[in-house]
Write an enzyme that holds these catalytic residues in place. Sequence first.
Site: not given
Ligand code: COA
Length: 368
Positions: A115, A255, A285
């Site tokens: 990214c 980004h 993204n």
């Molecule tokens: N819908 C519903 N629930 C979801 C889900 C979705 N699309 N995706 C994940 N979950 C669930 C998970 O399974 C987890 O459930 P569990 O607690 O029963 O295991 C719960 O939601 C919480 O997951 P968690 O990973 O703690 O959520 P979060 O607050 O960290 O948010 C992201 C998840 C992916 C949105 C966040 O971690 C993020 O944005 N990370 C950076 C990713 C990124 O920017 N990537 C690109 C880099 S360039």
Amino acid sequence: MAERYGNIIGWGKYVPERVVTNADFEKMLDTSDEWIVTRTGIHERRHASQDENTSQMSTAAARDALEIAGVRPKDLDLIIVATSTPDHLTPPVSSQVQHMLGAGNVGAFTLVTGCTGFVYALATAQQFIASGTADNVLVVGAELISRFVDWEDRATCVLFGDGAGAVVVQATDEPSGVLSFVLGSDGSGAEHLILPAGGAAIPVSHEVLVKGQHYLQMNGREVFKFATRVLGKSLRQAIAEAGLTSKDIDLIVPHQANIRIIESAARKAKLPMEKVFVNIQKYGNTSAASIPIALCEALEEGRAKVGDTLAFVSFGAGLTWASAIVKLAERKQPVRKRKWQFPILKWFSRNGVVEEEEAKEEQGVPVN
Ligand code: COA
């Protein structure tokens, strides 16, 4: 001899027509609009149709950027395409873009830093211009990630979208373009954002397909922690290296990965959200395409204008990070050091030695 700077004089974007909303995902997956919006800020994203690919999206964005710049494809000296989702692993998609644009047989390369690719590519373009080896550089960020995500992995597939953005960078003696940049990488976090198979380490096999190792895999929590750790810091460093303070920044173009990560970076750089451009709600993204698409829209909407000092800030696979302070200067007559610096030498080296050798080679005469 005056310093040479790379002013951004043209910008363009291309996003596929097909809009995929959170409600569309609700029909396919155990997810909800509420979860996606509150955790990421994304409402919808664009997905390429079957007959679209990365080279076409790049070329479309580049054509718009060239038109605004008033630069013909033939006048380009270098093409850099930042992408992690090219049409093929080889040949490089940059050469496809060069060909599709009808540019001359100039150098073209693909830059792969996830990214952060666009900011890396922009910093690279600036070096070619500053050194006097290029006057007009096309920089593209393009991504077709929807072909690489696992549609059953709700934690990744809802985040990404397809698109392309491009800028034309032109040599000028007016201090402009990339005033400073901070590039970084930490390969110890490689496994947190990875497409495991398809490269030399794990070639495609039946087992790979069964295990789904040909899909993008992400440890969202780790990437989130990494992003909030590096973004604000690299932004502050880039501002300081430009000899500026936060007050001098007119707009941050970050980004677009997650609204909470963007808010954290702004907070750490002591910049209010009014100074941050956000369009994640529309596109999700788009990886290397996200900053040039956002820049394009910021300019179209009047949020950014000529004279402004912008901050680009990004993070991604690698893990990598990249920030740049970019000044949009009034357009002037381009500086053309490369063309007239040593005219006799140029003429001799190009028309004399090279053409003579080419003629000999064509006749089968050995050339030393
Ligand atoms: N819908 C519903 N629930 C979801 C889900 C979705 N699309 N995706 C994940 N979950 C669930 C998970 O399974 C987890 O459930 P569990 O607690 O029963 O295991 C719960 O939601 C919480 O997951 P968690 O990973 O703690 O959520 P979060 O607050 O960290 O948010 C992201 C998840 C992916 C949105 C966040 O971690 C993020 O944005 N990370 C950076 C990713 C990124 O920017 N990537 C690109 C880099 S360039």
